[in-house]
Motif scaffolding. Structure first.
Motif, mmCIF file in Angstrom:
data_model
loop_
_atom_site.group_PDB
_atom_site.id
_atom_site.type_symbol
_atom_site.label_atom_id
_atom_site.label_comp_id
_atom_site.label_asym_id
_atom_site.label_seq_id
_atom_site.Cartn_x
_atom_site.Cartn_y
_atom_site.Cartn_z
ATOM 1 N N ASP A 26 -11.802 -12.887 30.646
ATOM 2 C CA ASP A 26 -12.966 -11.998 30.775
ATOM 3 C C ASP A 26 -13.656 -12.311 32.097
ATOM 4 N N ASN B 222 -16.664 -11.534 32.877
ATOM 5 C CA ASN B 222 -18.081 -11.813 32.636
ATOM 6 C C ASN B 222 -18.236 -13.281 32.210
ATOM 7 N N ALA C 94 -20.000 -13.907 28.718
ATOM 8 C CA ALA C 94 -19.178 -13.486 27.578
ATOM 9 C C ALA C 94 -17.979 -14.412 27.410
ATOM 10 N N ARG C 95 -17.340 -14.772 28.528
ATOM 11 C CA ARG C 95 -16.172 -15.646 28.487
ATOM 12 C C ARG C 95 -16.523 -17.010 27.896
ATOM 13 N N THR D 48 -8.401 -10.647 25.591
ATOM 14 C CA THR D 48 -8.662 -10.104 26.917
ATOM 15 C C THR D 48 -9.663 -8.958 26.865
ATOM 16 N N ASP D 49 -10.549 -8.934 27.840
ATOM 17 C CA ASP D 49 -11.487 -7.820 27.970
ATOM 18 C C ASP D 49 -10.735 -6.599 28.493
ATOM 19 N N MET E 193 -11.911 -4.949 33.493
ATOM 20 C CA MET E 193 -11.942 -6.059 34.447
ATOM 21 C C MET E 193 -11.504 -5.550 35.811
ATOM 22 N N GLY F 273 -7.569 -4.706 31.313
ATOM 23 C CA GLY F 273 -6.969 -5.250 30.100
ATOM 24 C C GLY F 273 -5.669 -4.582 29.704
ATOM 25 N N VAL G 271 -10.739 -6.830 23.803
ATOM 26 C CA VAL G 271 -12.187 -6.707 23.609
ATOM 27 C C VAL G 271 -12.682 -5.544 24.447
ATOM 28 N N THR G 272 -13.430 -4.633 23.827
ATOM 29 C CA THR G 272 -13.925 -3.481 24.566
ATOM 30 C C THR G 272 -15.345 -3.122 24.153
ATOM 31 N N TYR H 75 -7.956 -4.926 18.145
ATOM 32 C CA TYR H 75 -9.029 -4.901 19.126
ATOM 33 C C TYR H 75 -10.353 -5.166 18.414
ATOM 34 N N LYS I 6 -17.459 -4.720 21.355
ATOM 35 C CA LYS I 6 -18.742 -5.347 21.648
ATOM 36 C C LYS I 6 -19.881 -4.426 21.188
#
Length: 394
Positions: free
Chosen positions: A17, A19, A22-23, A60-61, A64, A69, A88-89, A108, A111
Motif C-alpha cells: 500500500d 499510503n 494505512a500500510r 494489496t491496495d 497505487m 493493484g 483492498v479498495t 477483496y 475501505k
C-alpha cells in the motif's frame, strides 16, 4: 486500538500500500493477530521482494501509483506466485473485484474496514491456502483445458469426454469425488471450455464460512443489514455475473440457506441481505462434494429438490488408486512444476521408486501425490530419488 482475539491459523503476510498510515495500520493489526508481516510501499518493490521471499497471503491496495493493484495481481498470476491475494479498495467497484478474482485474487475488502473484518478475511485466505495447496499447480483457466487434465487412463478419458459434453451448455454441474482428486480443476476445465470462459470464475469454499456469513457471501448485503454491516457488499453471485460460480463442498451449507439457493437455481433471482430488490442471476452454477450426497439426502441433511437441481449433469472424478497407470505421467508433470518453481533441472526417480509410487494406495489422492513429489524434489539434493527415500513418507 482494541484487537480481537488471535486467529487460530497464522502465517507470512505481505502488505502492499502506498499510503504509509494505512500500510502501517494493517501491518500492526496482523502482527497483533500473530502473523509475520512485511510491508511494501509499491507493487514494484513487492515484486522484487517476491524473488527472495514467499508469503501465504498478499494484501494489496487497488489504487497505487506506477503499478496499480490489478496490474500487480496480473503480474503475480504470470509469475505463478502461490499466495492467496486480497485486494483492498476504497472504490466499491464490481468490475475491479471481478477482474482481480479472474486473475487469481481470493477476495477483496472495502475501505473503511475494521480490525475484525481484516483478521477474518486473512484467516479465511489462510485456510483456503491450506486446503488448496499450492495455487501455482492449478493451470490458468485460459489454457487449453485438455492439457489441464493429466492422464491417459480409462477413467480420465471418460472424465474428459463428460467435460467436453457438459461444458458448452449452461446446465448446472455437480462434481463428486474424494478429497484431493482435483474437483476444483475439473470445474476450471468446465469454465475454460464454456462460452463463459471470457468472464469470471468465482469460487466459494462453503465449509470455511459460518451460516451467518454464508448468505452475505453468496448474495451480498446492504449497509445496516446486520450489526457489522457498515457498508454494502457485493456477493459472489453478483461477482460471477455472466460467468460461473463454483460452490465448493456444497453439502456443508445449512438447510435454511439450501432453500434460498434452490430458489436461485429455479427462478434465477436473488436478493441481497437487507434488501427487497430482486436481482437477476446470469450465472452458471458448478458445485462439488466429497460426500455421498444421496446418503446426505436420505438422512435428511441435504434437500432432495436441491440435489435434483444441482445434479443435472453429474461428473465423477476417479480416485488416484483407480488410475494407477497415470502415475508416471503425474510424476513427470509435478517434477516439472517443482523444478520450474525452484529454478533447477527436474530430479529423476529410480525405477524402484516409480514402482513404489504406482503400487501405493494414495488415500489423499492427487493432493497427497503432488506434495510428496514436491518434497522429493526439494530434498533430492541433485541425486536420483530412491525407493528408500520415499518409504518414510508413505
Amino acid at each position: 486500538m482494541n484487537h480481537s482475539k488471535r486467529t487460530s491459523l497464522t502465517g507470512n503476510i505481505l502488505v502492499v500500500d502506498d499510503n504509509t498510515r494505512a500500510r502501517q495500520s494493517m501491518a500492526d493489526v496482523l502482527r497483533a493477530a500473530g502473523h509475520e508481516v512485511q510491508a511494501c510501499a509499491s507493487a514494484i518493490e513487492a515484486l522484487k521482494g517476491l524473488d527472495k521471499h514467499s508469503f501465504d497471503v498478499i494484501i494489496t491496495d487497488l489504487q497505487m501509483p506506477g503499478m496499480n493493484g490489478l496490474e500487480f495481481i496480473r503480474a503475480l498470476e504470470e509469475r505463478k506466485v502461490d499466495s492467496q491475494v486480497v485486494m483492498v479498495t476504497a472504490f466499491a467497484s464490481v468490475s475491479s473485484a471481478v477482474e482481480a478474482m479472474r486473475h487469481g485474487a481470493f477476495d477483496y475488502i472495502e475501505k473503511p474496514f475494521d480490525v475484525e473484518q481484516l483478521e477474518q478475511l486473512v484467516e479465511r485466505a489462510m485456510r483456503q491456502a491450506e486446503q488448496e495447496g499450492k495455487r501455482s499447480s492449478i493451470p490458468a483457466a485460459n489454457a487449453a483445458w485438455q492439457g489441464m487434465m493429466i492422464g491417459d487412463s480409462r477413467g480420465m478419458k471418460t472424465l474428459r469426454d463428460r467435460i467436453a459434453q457438459a461444458a458448452p451448455t449452461d446446465e448446472t454441474v455437480l462434481i463428486c469425488g474424494e478429497s484431493g482428486t482435483g474437483k476444483e480443476l475439473v470445474a476450471r476445465c468446465l469454465h475454460a471450455a464454456s462460452r463463459r470462459s471470457g468472464r469470471a470464475l468465482v469460487s466459494l469454499n462453503c465449509p470455511a464460512l459460518s451460516p451467518q456469513l454464508m448468505e452475505s457471501e453468496l448474495f451480498g448485503h446492504e449497509k445496516g443489514a446486520f450489526t457489522s454491516a457498515d457498508a454494502p457488499r457485493v456477493g459472489r453471485f453478483e461477482l460471477a455475473e455472466g460467468g460461473t460460480i463454483l460452490l465448493d463442498e456444497i453439502t456443508e451449507i445449512e438447510q435454511s440457506l439450501q432453500a434460498k439457493l434452490l430458489r436461485v437455481l429455479q427462478e434465477r433471482t436473488y436478493e441481497r441481505v437487507g434488501s427487497s430488490e430482486s436481482k437477476r442471476a446470469d450465472v452458471r452454477v458448478v458445485a462439488t462434494t466429497n460426500r455421498d450426497i444421496r446418503k446426505e439426502v436420505a438422512e435428511g441433511r441435504f434437500r432432495q429438490d436441491l440435489y435434483y437441481r444441482l445434479a443435472v449433469v453429474p461428473v465423477v472424478v476417479p480416485p488416484l488408486r483407480e488410475r494407477r497407470e497415470d502415475v508416471p505421467l503425474l510424476v513427470h508433470h509435478f517434477l516439472g512444476i517443482a523444478a520450474a518453481r525452484m529454478q533447477k533441472d527436474p530430479c529423476e526417480l529410480a525405477p524402484a521408486a516409480m514402482e513404489l509410487l504406482c503400487q501405493y494406495n494414495w488415500p489423499g489422492n492427487v493432493r497427497e501425490f503432488e506434495n510428496l513429489v514436491t518434497r522429493a524434489s526439494v530434498l533430492s539434493a541433485g541425486r536420483r530419488v530412491q525407493a528408500d527415500d520415499l518409504r518414510p513418507w508413505l
